[in-house]
Design a protein around this motif. Structure first.
Motif, PDB file in Angstrom:
ATOM      1  N   GLU A 147       0.811  -1.215   0.000  1.00  0.00           N
ATOM      2  CA  GLU A 147       0.000   0.000   0.000  1.00  0.00           C
ATOM      3  C   GLU A 147       0.851   1.275   0.000  1.00  0.00           C
ATOM      4  O   GLU A 147       0.328   2.375  -0.219  1.00  0.00           O
ATOM      5  CB  GLU A 147      -0.948   0.017   1.206  1.00  0.00           C
ATOM      6  N   ASP A 148       2.145   1.142   0.239  1.00  0.00           N
ATOM      7  CA  ASP A 148       3.029   2.305   0.230  1.00  0.00           C
ATOM      8  C   ASP A 148       3.731   2.472  -1.119  1.00  0.00           C
ATOM      9  O   ASP A 148       4.645   3.283  -1.241  1.00  0.00           O
ATOM     10  CB  ASP A 148       4.081   2.171   1.343  1.00  0.00           C
ATOM     11  N   ARG A 149       3.301   1.717  -2.123  1.00  0.00           N
ATOM     12  CA  ARG A 149       3.899   1.834  -3.459  1.00  0.00           C
ATOM     13  C   ARG A 149       2.921   2.530  -4.391  1.00  0.00           C
ATOM     14  O   ARG A 149       1.778   2.098  -4.535  1.00  0.00           O
ATOM     15  CB  ARG A 149       4.221   0.445  -4.030  1.00  0.00           C
ATOM     16  N   PRO A 150       3.340   3.602  -5.032  1.00  0.00           N
ATOM     17  CA  PRO A 150       2.426   4.282  -5.963  1.00  0.00           C
ATOM     18  C   PRO A 150       2.119   3.392  -7.162  1.00  0.00           C
ATOM     19  O   PRO A 150       2.928   2.553  -7.553  1.00  0.00           O
ATOM     20  CB  PRO A 150       3.213   5.524  -6.386  1.00  0.00           C
ATOM     21  N   ASP A 151       0.935   3.569  -7.729  1.00  0.00           N
ATOM     22  CA  ASP A 151       0.573   2.817  -8.930  1.00  0.00           C
ATOM     23  C   ASP A 151       1.501   3.192 -10.076  1.00  0.00           C
ATOM     24  O   ASP A 151       2.016   4.314 -10.149  1.00  0.00           O
ATOM     25  CB  ASP A 151      -0.876   3.120  -9.320  1.00  0.00           C
ATOM     26  N   GLU A 156       3.250  11.769  -9.448  1.00  0.00           N
ATOM     27  CA  GLU A 156       2.966  12.651  -8.311  1.00  0.00           C
ATOM     28  C   GLU A 156       3.074  11.886  -6.999  1.00  0.00           C
ATOM     29  O   GLU A 156       3.679  12.354  -6.029  1.00  0.00           O
ATOM     30  CB  GLU A 156       1.565  13.251  -8.451  1.00  0.00           C
ATOM     31  N   GLY A 157       2.469  10.678  -6.951  1.00  0.00           N
ATOM     32  CA  GLY A 157       2.546   9.862  -5.743  1.00  0.00           C
ATOM     33  C   GLY A 157       3.961   9.421  -5.436  1.00  0.00           C
ATOM     34  O   GLY A 157       4.375   9.375  -4.273  1.00  0.00           O
ATOM     35  N   PHE A 158       4.708   9.101  -6.475  1.00  0.00           N
ATOM     36  CA  PHE A 158       6.110   8.706  -6.307  1.00  0.00           C
ATOM     37  C   PHE A 158       6.914   9.822  -5.652  1.00  0.00           C
ATOM     38  O   PHE A 158       7.636   9.610  -4.671  1.00  0.00           O
ATOM     39  CB  PHE A 158       6.687   8.356  -7.680  1.00  0.00           C
ATOM     40  N   LEU A 159       6.764  11.046  -6.156  1.00  0.00           N
ATOM     41  CA  LEU A 159       7.533  12.161  -5.607  1.00  0.00           C
ATOM     42  C   LEU A 159       7.030  12.551  -4.221  1.00  0.00           C
ATOM     43  O   LEU A 159       7.821  12.935  -3.355  1.00  0.00           O
ATOM     44  CB  LEU A 159       7.488  13.352  -6.555  1.00  0.00           C
ATOM     45  N   ARG A 160       5.712  12.441  -3.989  1.00  0.00           N
ATOM     46  CA  ARG A 160       5.182  12.747  -2.649  1.00  0.00           C
ATOM     47  C   ARG A 160       5.832  11.866  -1.591  1.00  0.00           C
ATOM     48  O   ARG A 160       6.148  12.331  -0.494  1.00  0.00           O
ATOM     49  CB  ARG A 160       3.660  12.555  -2.616  1.00  0.00           C
ATOM     50  N   ARG A 161       6.052  10.589  -1.920  1.00  0.00           N
ATOM     51  CA  ARG A 161       6.681   9.683  -0.953  1.00  0.00           C
ATOM     52  C   ARG A 161       8.138  10.069  -0.694  1.00  0.00           C
ATOM     53  O   ARG A 161       8.635   9.929   0.413  1.00  0.00           O
ATOM     54  CB  ARG A 161       6.565   8.243  -1.445  1.00  0.00           C
ATOM     55  N   LEU A 162       8.819  10.531  -1.733  1.00  0.00           N
ATOM     56  CA  LEU A 162      10.209  10.979  -1.551  1.00  0.00           C
ATOM     57  C   LEU A 162      10.266  12.225  -0.675  1.00  0.00           C
ATOM     58  O   LEU A 162      11.118  12.332   0.217  1.00  0.00           O
ATOM     59  CB  LEU A 162      10.853  11.249  -2.907  1.00  0.00           C
ATOM     60  N   VAL A 163       9.368  13.180  -0.926  1.00  0.00           N
ATOM     61  CA  VAL A 163       9.337  14.394  -0.109  1.00  0.00           C
ATOM     62  C   VAL A 163       8.993  14.046   1.337  1.00  0.00           C
ATOM     63  O   VAL A 163       9.598  14.569   2.281  1.00  0.00           O
ATOM     64  CB  VAL A 163       8.325  15.411  -0.686  1.00  0.00           C
ATOM     65  N   HIS A 198       6.107  23.550  -4.954  1.00  0.00           N
ATOM     66  CA  HIS A 198       7.042  23.771  -6.062  1.00  0.00           C
ATOM     67  C   HIS A 198       7.083  22.585  -7.018  1.00  0.00           C
ATOM     68  O   HIS A 198       7.230  22.776  -8.232  1.00  0.00           O
ATOM     69  CB  HIS A 198       8.438  24.035  -5.492  1.00  0.00           C
ATOM     70  N   VAL A 199       6.970  21.358  -6.497  1.00  0.00           N
ATOM     71  CA  VAL A 199       7.162  20.177  -7.341  1.00  0.00           C
ATOM     72  C   VAL A 199       5.848  19.556  -7.795  1.00  0.00           C
ATOM     73  O   VAL A 199       5.842  18.471  -8.387  1.00  0.00           O
ATOM     74  CB  VAL A 199       8.018  19.110  -6.616  1.00  0.00           C
ATOM     75  N   SER A 200       4.732  20.215  -7.571  1.00  0.00           N
ATOM     76  CA  SER A 200       3.443  19.630  -7.956  1.00  0.00           C
ATOM     77  C   SER A 200       3.207  19.775  -9.457  1.00  0.00           C
ATOM     78  O   SER A 200       3.814  20.616 -10.116  1.00  0.00           O
ATOM     79  CB  SER A 200       2.305  20.303  -7.183  1.00  0.00           C
ATOM     80  N   GLY A 201       2.325  18.933  -9.968  1.00  0.00           N
ATOM     81  CA  GLY A 201       1.925  19.042 -11.368  1.00  0.00           C
ATOM     82  C   GLY A 201       2.730  18.208 -12.339  1.00  0.00           C
ATOM     83  O   GLY A 201       2.862  18.574 -13.510  1.00  0.00           O
ATOM     84  N   LEU A 202       3.270  17.067 -11.885  1.00  0.00           N
ATOM     85  CA  LEU A 202       4.057  16.217 -12.774  1.00  0.00           C
ATOM     86  C   LEU A 202       3.168  15.475 -13.766  1.00  0.00           C
ATOM     87  O   LEU A 202       2.036  15.095 -13.464  1.00  0.00           O
ATOM     88  CB  LEU A 202       4.859  15.193 -11.961  1.00  0.00           C
TER      89      LEU A 202
END
Length: 361
Positions: A147-151, A156-163, A198-202
């Protein structure tokens, strides 16, 4: 070294090698304590060359999110799919990794200098092979929960987890020791709100395998000018553009060579993973912004710890650290909303105060 004081890694190295005098190490490295040796007898005939045995260093500060449970398991999975990676062998129940003989790319061509075409072509070839590794084709065990892996494609989900990792597992996790220093440098909790905006909208892009740490010290040049890629500890599944952004950030190419590599990356990755470069011109600066913000957090902690470990920090070392942090902070003005960036004298004074307090404990 007595048996009582020898580490597990060294004991394993001596056991597998059969001759303590042949064991070299520990080698310099952040994540592991590593020993290198040849194998003797029949094992050496079957597996010539030198091998390394290692164990994770205890109590490490982790600055990057990890995806795979075992680097060795991942490398076994990638044999035949990624060229120029270390071989893995099992000897006496102990997992060994082949030691790649050669020199690091960084020792031959320092950061900020151009990389010769013979190596540039091989780096592009590596990106091609990475892009061809689809997430579903990987059998290596993962650390993170499902459940902690983005589809696939959810950049966007991938980068959110990094942030989130940088904010909570690096910045907030270390606030007890470093909050005062971060505050003096102008990096507060609000910086991460700036970063997320700043990093939104990928753009969505299909995922693939990423090395996620492709810098000059992780490339080994052998006697035939072949490039080997080592240290897959931080490999992950995710946005292919993130691997390019990390590579450009860490390699410090001259501007012209960075642009050429990015264009070649675009052509190459799109051939093997259609859609894998969607929106890359817009999104690359955003991902570079995240890398620059991440560097602020990690570099402040690293420089403070290095200076704090010294009994007496000379003015030259202090000025050098302050100069480097000033540059790192300057590059992260937009993603972290830093205003103003402190000058080198102020940074040096903050580091001095932190070191005094740190040594007093």
């Amino acid at each position: 070294m007595s048996p009582q004081s020898a580490s597990i890694a060294r004991l394993h190295a001596v056991e597998v090698s059969g001759d303590e005098s042949l064991v070299e190490g520990p080698l310099h490295g952040y994540h592991h304590e590593t020993y290198v040796f040849p194998l003797l007898g029949e094992a050496g005939r079957v597996r010539p060359g030198r091998w390394k045995c290692r164990e994770p260093r205890p109590d490490l500060l982790w600055f990057d999110r990890r995806c795979f449970a075992s680097e060795e398991q991942l490398l076994r999975d990638l044999q035949g799919r990624i060229h120029g990676i270390p071989e893995i062998a099992e000897v006496g129940g102990i997992s060994l990794m082949r030691f790649i003989e050669g020199r690091t790319l960084g020792s031959l061509h320092a950061s900020g200098t151009p990389v010769p075409d013979v190596y540039h072509r091989q780096i592009i070839g590596l990106f091609r092979q990475l892009a061809a590794v689809a997430p579903a084709s990987l059998g290596a065990a993962r650390r993170c929960d499902r459940e902690d892996r983005p589809d696939d494609g959810d950049t966007e989900g991938f980068l959110r987890r990094l942030v989130h990792f940088t904010e909570h597992r690096v910045y907030r996790h270390n606030l007890q020791r470093f909050e005062g220093l971060f505050h003096e440098l102008g990096v507060g909790h609000e910086a991460f709100g700036h970063l997320r905006a700043h990093v939104s909208g990928l753009t969505r892009r299909p995922f693939c395998l990423l090395h996620a740490d492709l810098h000059r010290e992780n490339f080994i040049v052998d006697a035939e000018q072949r490039l080997w890629t080592i240290d897959w500890e931080l490999a992950m599944v995710g946005d292919p553009l993130y691997d390019l952004a990390t590579h450009l950030h860490l390699m410090r190419y001259p501007a012209g060579q960075a642009r050429r590599l990015a264009e070649l990356w675009h052509t190459t990755v799109e051939e093997v993973r259609p859609g894998g470069t969607n929106g890359w011109r817009h999104d690359l600066p955003l991902l570079l912004g995240y890398k620059r913000a991440q560097s602020v957090i990690t570099d402040v902690i690293r420089h403070a710890l290095m200076l704090g470990a010294e009994p007496d920090v000379g003015r030259h070392r202090l000025h050098s650290a302050a100069l480097k942090l000033h540059g790192v902070l300057g590059q992260a003005v937009a993603p972290l909303g830093l205003d103003p960036v402190p000058g080198t004298d102020r940074i040096a004074a903050a580091l001095t105060r932190w070191c005094r307090a740190h040594r007093a404990r």
